[in-house]
Design an enzyme around this catalytic site. Structure first.
Site, PDB file in Angstrom:
ATOM      1  N   GLU A   1       0.822  -1.210   0.000  1.00 39.93           N
ATOM      2  CA  GLU A   1       0.000   0.000   0.000  1.00 39.93           C
ATOM      3  C   GLU A   1       0.859   1.264   0.000  1.00 39.93           C
ATOM      4  OE1 GLU A   1      -2.867  -0.281   3.195  1.00 39.93           O
ATOM      5  OE2 GLU A   1      -3.802  -2.039   2.317  1.00 39.93           O
TER       6      GLU A   1
ATOM      7  N   GLU B   1      -3.782  -9.120   0.523  1.00 37.96           N
ATOM      8  CA  GLU B   1      -4.133  -8.890   1.931  1.00 37.96           C
ATOM      9  C   GLU B   1      -5.651  -8.889   2.014  1.00 37.96           C
ATOM     10  OE1 GLU B   1      -1.794  -5.823   3.964  1.00 37.96           O
ATOM     11  OE2 GLU B   1      -3.637  -5.276   5.012  1.00 37.96           O
TER      12      GLU B   1
HETATM   13  C1  GAL Z   1      -3.870  -2.584   5.590  1.00 33.73           C
HETATM   14  C2  GAL Z   1      -2.380  -2.520   5.820  1.00 33.73           C
HETATM   15  C3  GAL Z   1      -1.963  -3.359   7.002  1.00 33.73           C
HETATM   16  C4  GAL Z   1      -2.857  -3.072   8.157  1.00 33.73           C
HETATM   17  C5  GAL Z   1      -4.261  -3.378   7.768  1.00 33.73           C
HETATM   18  C6  GAL Z   1      -5.269  -3.231   8.871  1.00 33.73           C
HETATM   19  O1  GAL Z   1      -4.327  -1.531   4.848  1.00 33.73           O
HETATM   20  O2  GAL Z   1      -1.707  -2.990   4.692  1.00 33.73           O
HETATM   21  O3  GAL Z   1      -0.642  -3.075   7.346  1.00 33.73           O
HETATM   22  O4  GAL Z   1      -2.712  -1.748   8.498  1.00 33.73           O
HETATM   23  O5  GAL Z   1      -4.636  -2.500   6.735  1.00 33.73           O
HETATM   24  O6  GAL Z   1      -6.565  -3.470   8.384  1.00 33.73           O
END
Ligand code: GAL
Length: 825
Positions: free
Chosen positions: A428, A504
């Protein structure tokens, strides 16, 4: 034995000792001196450090607390969480005192006339390394392994060399708890002048098939000048048999690595289910004398991406059943411990997880080795930011100068590990929305391809509109999306790769053993107790519940599977309590909590991912004094297609998992229509104390298994159960002991949060405890901790001597729990 035999034996022994001395690797673990705060002259050899604390490395200076809301208080707008205005963030980095300078000092021996390198597996952060008073190297990134040649600074007269390391963590340099100090191993590597340097081999398996595989080993040899170099390499099978040998001499030193090729018949292929490991053992000779020996461990496996179809390992299609993990080990902090890593992987394996994303940084080498051995595929990811900041003092300060060096170290260190199947160049990163951001991505992807032409490259992207519009997503080998499940189909349609990876996913939030009523899908739900509901229906505004990711994997060939955020809870980032919400200071995203105790969600993933064992899990607990007659939904996570629910013998009917089409037909009238594909849910169950029973039926409708949960009576004793009854006497091995407050019949008292104290006697020591409550400020290293939802975990550590380790857990009003573990050589 006659004299000739004796002489031969002596010669062999001598040759063996000499060979053994050609390369030595020494871990620097004990007798480090440490102080917090900056100290002038601490790098000087004569500096008096006797007043400093004596510590063992790996060491995390911040994990001992105390917790404080003012530790690294951040006033920021977290744009990736869709915030537009700055607000105070307490506990974002765990509320622990990781900020500041720390110094470490020790001494080490280095044999005269050798080439000496120091290897740091990771040092948090901005490490300045001094040997005998001289600065030998600087490495800013706290997660990466680095090495430095310290030969010029070594004392020639054989006296111990003084190693001093200064580390500095700036405030607002992280979005989670980074740890502090020499939290990973440090080693001294001494070699002859002609030697294989650190991470000096590159091994690939260009052809992999059932009848034979080809193996290509490239070995870098330094210090040989124009001399002929001979390399004899044996390939050893998983059983240790020599299966191929090559003996080659390089006549002309053209500056390229030395290449040897092998064929291995009927190779035993590496996969998560069959983690077979081979070794390439190379002996290096100059002028007929052996000067080095270098072992490269590897696996034989093939990986392939097919547009529209997905990922293939050894020719077999599979989807990633992965999790993302931060690097901390909960109550142990960032200090690396192999037993703790093994414990994490054991739990994940049982869940059916087959892949790990090391978010958002380079892993500890021990983790990668364990993934090779235990069978997990890995996506290694070095960065959370590139040139544009996410944190005021984050990695962007170093990116332009250091990115390539950091990438090269990671790639060279791990390109021979079979578990690693993909590189991710970032998470991100705000750069994804820059018009020229694709150029930075392409720069990093090209480094991966140059150093390792065998693995694809991805990037975790969350700004879908940006990356579809500006070319960023299109130039990656694998487009990886973080969340935004509703845009997968569109992305697939627009992108040339015809593949989408859930780099993710989920970020579902839940607290173990806590249930909120009514049970309904919610975004960003917050409660007075700072917990999230265990019904697994709550997520952040940017994220989703697991069922959505399951459906994408099931319904579309072109999805590559997923990496769930996260396998384990971690220190810091206490979303949704991430603004001024002290004492929340650790995450609730984990499938498994900070105490290594599985939450209900564990069984939801297990019911789909573990194809070997059946799963039958029922929630919530059934001890709700005061809720009599109130609606208390019951969920069952199971691998069976159907189950029936009984409360005190009364049937509440059968539920069956729905197929995609039937579930979709309910969309208009049932908010949980999608959940009905993956969970069995009885939404209308009035609570009455007693017995909750679920009977599962197999695909032929036959009763297959049952589970009973009973209302707990009065708290009676502490039940203690260790994950292992025997530890190795190496001073590092760990047992995780689950401590449960139970009634006289052993039923968990699920609301009991009383204080428990521990004592450890005999062949080991108390190491830490945790309870998984993100708001609890009990210090991990003290031998006392409150239970949370009736449970906690105490961790004990073996000593160096064999014997009995006696563990006791006591709490007011309860019978003591006692366990005796064996500590053996
Ligand atoms: C994502 C990020 C992670 C964590 C997660 C929490 O956007 O890549 O590191 O912050 O959100 O939901």
């Amino acid at each position: 034995m006659n004299q000739r035999m004796l002489v031969t034996l002596c010669c062999l022994l001598l040759a063996w000792t000499m060979a053994a001395q050609q390369r030595t690797e020494t871990l620097l673990e004990k007798n480090w001196r440490f102080t917090k705060g900056d100290v002038a002259d601490a790098m000087k050899p004569e500096f008096d450090d006797t007043k400093w604390e004596t510590v063992t490395v790996p060491h995390d200076w911040a994990i001992y607390g105390p917790f404080d809301r003012n530790n690294d208080l951040q006033n920021v707008a977290v744009t990736q969480n869709l915030e537009t205005a700055a607000s105070v963030k307490t506990g974002r980095t765990g509320g622990l005192p990781y900020v500041g300078v720390g110094w470490y000092r020790t001494t080490f021996e280095a044999p005269a006339g050798k080439q000496v390198s120091l290897v740091f597996d990771g040092a948090m952060s901005e490490a300045r390394v001094y040997v005998n008073g001289q600065e030998a190297c600087f490495w800013p990134c706290g997660y990466n392994s680095f090495h430095c040649d310290v030969t010029p600074y070594i004392y020639k007269d054989g006296q111990p060399n003084v190693l001093a390391v200064r580390l500095e963590n700036r405030p607002q340099s992280s979005r989670w708890y980074p740890g502090a100090g020499l939290y990973r191993n440090v080693r001294v590597v001494a070699t002859e002048a002609v030697h294989v340097p650190v991470w000096g081999t590159q091994l690939t398996t260009p052809h992999v098939a059932a009848d034979y595989a080809s193996v290509c080993l490239k070995t870098t040899v330094e210090g040989a000048g124009q001399q002929d170099v001979r390399i004899v390499t044996e390939i050893l099978s998983p059983e240790g048999q020599v299966v191929a040998v090559k003996d080659n001499t390089m006549k002309i030193n053209h500056g390229k690595p030395f290449e040897q090729n092998f064929l291995v018949d009927k190779p035993q292929l590496w996969s998560p289910e069959t983690p077979y490991l081979y070794k390439a053992s190379s002996k290096i000779y100059v002028d007929g004398r052996q000067v080095d020996e270098y072992v490269t461990r590897f696996g034989i496996r093939s990986i392939k991406l097919v547009a529209d179809k997905g990922f293939f390992l050894n020719g077999k299609h599979r989807k990633f059943q992965g999790v993302c993990n931060h690097h901390d080990l909960g109550p142990l902090g960032a200090a690396i411990n192999v037993a703790a890593l093994r414990r994490q992987l054991t739990l994940l394996k049982d869940m059916g997880c087959d892949a790990i994303r090391t978010s958002h940084n380079m892993p500890a080498p021990e983790l990668v080795q364990l993934c090779d051995e235990m069978g997990f595929m890995m996506m290694l990811e070095p960065f959370d930011e590139w040139d544009i900041a996410k944190c005021e003092n984050g990695y962007h300060r170093f990116f332009n100068e250091w990115a390539e060096k950091d990438m090269v170290n990671m790639l060279r260190q791990y390109r021979n590990n079979p578990s690693v199947v993909m590189w991710s160049i970032g998470n991100e990163v705000p750069t994804q929305c820059s018009p020229e951001g694709y150029k930075v991505a392409s720069f990093l992807q090209d480094i991966c391809h140059r150093e390792d032409p065998t693995r694809p490259v991805t990037c975790g992207m969350d700004q879908v509109s940006c990356v579809l519009g500006n070319g960023f997503a299109a130039m990656l080998d694998v487009p990886g999306f973080n969340y935004r499940t509703h845009r997968y189909v569109e992305a697939y349609g627009q992108l040339p790769q015809n593949l989408v990876l859930g780099s993710e996913t989920a970020s579902t939030v839940s607290s173990r053993g806590v249930y909120k009523f009514p049970a309904e899908l919610k975004k960003h739900a917050m409660y007075d107790d700072h917990q999230s509901s265990g019904y697994d229906l709550e997520a952040c505004s940017w994220s989703n519940v697991p069922d959505e990711d399951f459906a994408l994997a099931d319904d579309y060939d072109w999805t590559l599977g997923q990496f769930v955020w996260t396998g384990f809870d971690y220190l810091g980032e206490p979303s949704p309590y991430d603004t001024d919400a002290w004492p929340s200071h650790s995450s609730v995203f984990g499938i498994i909590d900070l105490a290594s105790l599985p939450k209900d969600r564990y069984y939801l993933y297990r019911s789909l991912w573990n194809k070997r064992d059946n799963t039958l899990h029922v929630l919530p607990h059934w001890t709700w004094p005061g809720r009599e007659g109130e609606n208390t939904p019951v969920f069952v996570y199971t691998s069976y297609p159907e189950a029936e629910l009984f409360v005190n013998g009364k049937s509440y009917g059968k539920q069956r998992k729905l197929d995609a089409k039937t579930a979709l037909s309910l969309k208009e009238k049932d908010a949980l229509w999608l959940q009905r594909r993956y969970r069995l849910m009885w939404m209308d169950v009035p609570y009455e104390a007693g017995e909750l029973k679920v009977v599962a039926y197999d695909k032929d409708g036959r009763p297959a298994e049952e589970k009973i949960v009973r209302t707990a009576g009065k708290p009676h004793h502490l039940e203690v159960v260790a994950d292992r009854m025997q530890l190795t006497a190496d001073g590092k091995d760990l047992a995780y002991i689950t401590v449960r407050v139970v009634d006289k019949d052993g039923n968990l008292c699920p609301a009991d949060n009383r204080l428990v104290t521990f004592s450890v006697k005999g062949a080991g020591t108390y190491r830490a405890a945790a309870n998984g409550d993100a708001t609890c400020l009990d210090l991990f290293h003290l031998p006392r901790m409150h239970a949370f939802s009736g449970q906690l975990t105490a961790i004990v550590q073996s000593g160096l001597l064999e014997g009995d380790l006696i563990f006791e857990a006591k709490a007011k009003g309860l019978r003591t729990g006692k366990l005796i573990l064996k500590v053996a050589p």
